[in-house]
Scaffold this motif. Structure first.
Motif, PDB file in Angstrom:
ATOM      1  N   SER A   1      -1.093  -5.867   1.139  1.00 31.99           N
ATOM      2  CA  SER A   1      -2.271  -6.730   1.017  1.00 31.99           C
ATOM      3  C   SER A   1      -1.825  -8.069   0.458  1.00 31.99           C
ATOM      4  O   SER A   1      -0.789  -8.167  -0.205  1.00 31.99           O
ATOM      5  CB  SER A   1      -3.318  -6.102   0.100  1.00 31.99           C
TER       6      SER A   1
ATOM      7  N   ILE B   1     -13.111 -10.689   2.663  1.00 33.62           N
ATOM      8  CA  ILE B   1     -12.067  -9.759   3.099  1.00 33.62           C
ATOM      9  C   ILE B   1     -11.682 -10.098   4.535  1.00 33.62           C
ATOM     10  O   ILE B   1     -12.540 -10.225   5.405  1.00 33.62           O
ATOM     11  CB  ILE B   1     -12.558  -8.302   2.984  1.00 33.62           C
TER      12      ILE B   1
ATOM     13  N   LEU C   1      -9.129 -11.675   0.138  1.00 33.46           N
ATOM     14  CA  LEU C   1      -8.215 -10.539   0.233  1.00 33.46           C
ATOM     15  C   LEU C   1      -7.919 -10.241   1.704  1.00 33.46           C
ATOM     16  O   LEU C   1      -8.824  -9.913   2.466  1.00 33.46           O
ATOM     17  CB  LEU C   1      -8.890  -9.327  -0.441  1.00 33.46           C
TER      18      LEU C   1
ATOM     19  N   ARG D   1     -17.220  -6.544   1.491  1.00 39.83           N
ATOM     20  CA  ARG D   1     -17.121  -5.193   0.952  1.00 39.83           C
ATOM     21  C   ARG D   1     -18.065  -4.220   1.662  1.00 39.83           C
ATOM     22  O   ARG D   1     -17.752  -3.046   1.826  1.00 39.83           O
ATOM     23  CB  ARG D   1     -17.429  -5.255  -0.541  1.00 39.83           C
TER      24      ARG D   1
ATOM     25  N   SER E   1      -8.371   2.249   2.118  1.00 35.92           N
ATOM     26  CA  SER E   1      -9.743   1.732   2.115  1.00 35.92           C
ATOM     27  C   SER E   1     -10.323   1.794   0.706  1.00 35.92           C
ATOM     28  O   SER E   1     -10.995   0.859   0.251  1.00 35.92           O
ATOM     29  CB  SER E   1     -10.630   2.556   3.053  1.00 35.92           C
TER      30      SER E   1
ATOM     31  N   THR F   1      -3.536 -11.212  -1.748  1.00 37.70           N
ATOM     32  CA  THR F   1      -4.694 -11.681  -2.500  1.00 37.70           C
ATOM     33  C   THR F   1      -4.511 -13.150  -2.858  1.00 37.70           C
ATOM     34  O   THR F   1      -3.506 -13.520  -3.486  1.00 37.70           O
ATOM     35  CB  THR F   1      -4.846 -10.873  -3.808  1.00 37.70           C
TER      36      THR F   1
ATOM     37  N   TYR G   1       0.849  -1.190   0.000  1.00 40.54           N
ATOM     38  CA  TYR G   1       0.000   0.000   0.000  1.00 40.54           C
ATOM     39  C   TYR G   1       0.884   1.238   0.000  1.00 40.54           C
ATOM     40  O   TYR G   1       2.022   1.198   0.459  1.00 40.54           O
ATOM     41  CB  TYR G   1      -0.851   0.051   1.276  1.00 40.54           C
TER      42      TYR G   1
ATOM     43  N   VAL H   1      -6.277  -7.691   4.074  1.00 41.51           N
ATOM     44  CA  VAL H   1      -5.937  -6.277   3.907  1.00 41.51           C
ATOM     45  C   VAL H   1      -5.122  -5.707   5.070  1.00 41.51           C
ATOM     46  O   VAL H   1      -4.988  -4.489   5.211  1.00 41.51           O
ATOM     47  CB  VAL H   1      -7.205  -5.423   3.669  1.00 41.51           C
TER      48      VAL H   1
ATOM     49  N   THR I   1      -4.973  -2.081   7.405  1.00 40.88           N
ATOM     50  CA  THR I   1      -5.671  -0.967   6.757  1.00 40.88           C
ATOM     51  C   THR I   1      -7.168  -1.047   7.025  1.00 40.88           C
ATOM     52  O   THR I   1      -7.909  -0.137   6.682  1.00 40.88           O
ATOM     53  CB  THR I   1      -5.453  -0.949   5.234  1.00 40.88           C
TER      54      THR I   1
ATOM     55  N   ASN J   1      -8.810  -0.908  -1.324  1.00 49.20           N
ATOM     56  CA  ASN J   1      -9.409  -2.206  -0.971  1.00 49.20           C
ATOM     57  C   ASN J   1     -10.785  -2.368  -1.602  1.00 49.20           C
ATOM     58  O   ASN J   1     -11.123  -3.450  -2.110  1.00 49.20           O
ATOM     59  CB  ASN J   1      -9.524  -2.334   0.556  1.00 49.20           C
TER      60      ASN J   1
ATOM     61  N   LEU K   1     -16.527  -3.140   4.873  1.00 45.91           N
ATOM     62  CA  LEU K   1     -15.372  -2.306   4.554  1.00 45.91           C
ATOM     63  C   LEU K   1     -15.821  -0.902   4.162  1.00 45.91           C
ATOM     64  O   LEU K   1     -15.238   0.103   4.591  1.00 45.91           O
ATOM     65  CB  LEU K   1     -14.584  -2.962   3.421  1.00 45.91           C
TER      66      LEU K   1
END
Ligand SMILES: [Zn+2]
Length: 322
Positions: free
Chosen positions: A199, A250, A208, A261, A237, A201, A189, A210, A213, A240, A264
């Motif tokens: 991150s 996530i 994912l 999501r 964010s 993946t 990041y 993260v 973050t 992401n 998030l």
């Protein structure tokens, strides 16, 4: 009371997500000497707690699971290439961690990826390396784990990890692995929670991780001492959100470990709203204490203010960066 100094101490001191927040939330602001003693107590407390906490395993998909209960959330991919861990948890959890890992599969531990340098994500590095893990991280993670972190206000030196716990493979921006039939993409990041965040993946699994973050359902810590900022957290964010779909699982660094999501986005919107509120107060010339007293987080406190980063402490973290 000189809050700027104490604030500096709090973030510079333990910078380690849970610890500084707990020191402040539980006791109010402390003198350096008191904070030093208190922080030592809290490190012991966290270690003692991790030593006895159970590890809860959440199975996701494509042989990826997440282990909850030792520092940050730990992801594990199993398979013939060996167990691949994302973050190490706290060292004293070793017995429970080893059992949770053995319950997942009989594969040897072969890889450990650190999402950033903080204690609650890297303290288990040493035992995992002894157990067979090659440690991979962003280059700043290795730098911070290799150096004494001197904290003047506390007259305290955080010692480097033993050599086996230091990442042996580092990268600047990106690294791609293929293990156990999955593509594993490591991506740095822009500075966000620290300047060492990445991150992870798991491509075919659409999972994912993260790192820090994203703190799911709780105000996050932001470590300005190693490059973090509120604007960096918001930018991460957004990154992401762009990297995920409604089907993506996530994994946040802290908080409820299986997320999505929608959650998030809620956190991202909270960060933006509080940033605006605090920036407006600062622009009006309010001091940090006055900004805290104005309660710019009030609309979000019932939902997000119940963990170690309390509303006042989070306001100070945001104020620092606007
Ligand atoms: Zn962290």
């Amino acid at each position: 009371m000189e809050h700027s100094k104490r604030h500096f101490m709090s973030r510079r001191g333990f910078c380690l997500c849970c610890i500084s927040g707990a020191a402040i939330a539980a006791n109010g602001w402390l003198t350096p000497r008191e904070a030093f003693a208190e922080a030592r107590g809290i490190v012991s407390l966290i270690k003692d707690s991790a030593a006895t906490s159970p590890i809860v395993t959440h199975k996701l998909r494509n042989n990826v699971s997440v282990l909850e209960g030792s520092g940050g959330n730990v992801a594990v991919l199993t398979g013939p290439d060996g167990q691949v861990l994302i973050d190490a948890g706290i060292g004293v959890s070793r017995p429970q961690m080893a059992k949770a890992l053995a319950d997942l599969s009989a594969d040897p531990i072969t890889h450990l990826i650190n999402t950033h340098w903080h204690f609650d994500h890297t303290d288990g590095n040493t035992w995992l390396n002894l157990a067979g893990a090659k440690i991979i991280a962003q280059e700043n993670t290795r730098k911070y784990l290799s150096e004494v972190q001197r904290v003047e206000e506390w007259d305290y030196n955080f010692l480097p990890l033993p050599s086996g716990g230091i990442p042996s493979e580092v990268f600047a921006d990106e690294r791609n692995l293929r293990l156990n039939g999955l593509s594993i993409d490591l991506k740095r990041y822009r500075p966000a929670h620290t300047d060492s965040d990445i991150s992870v993946t798991f491509g075919e699994a659409d999972i994912l991780h993260v790192a820090d973050t994203f703190w799911n359902g709780i105000y996050p810590f932001i470590d300005y001492s190693t490059g973090g900022s509120i604007d960096g957290m918001i930018a991460a964010s957004d990154a992401n959100l762009a990297a995920a779909t409604d089907k993506t699982i996530i994994i946040p660094g802290h908080g409820k470990p299986v997320s999505n999501r929608a959650e998030l986005r809620e956190v991202r919107d909270m960060l933006v709203a509080i940033r605006e509120n605090v920036a407006a107060l600062k622009k009006q010339g309010r001091s940090k204490d006055e900004a805290v007293a104005a309660k710019p987080t009030a609309a979000f406190d019932a939902k997000f203010g119940n963990f170690v980063i309390d509303p006042g402490f989070f306001t100070r973290l945001v104020y620092e960066g606007v």
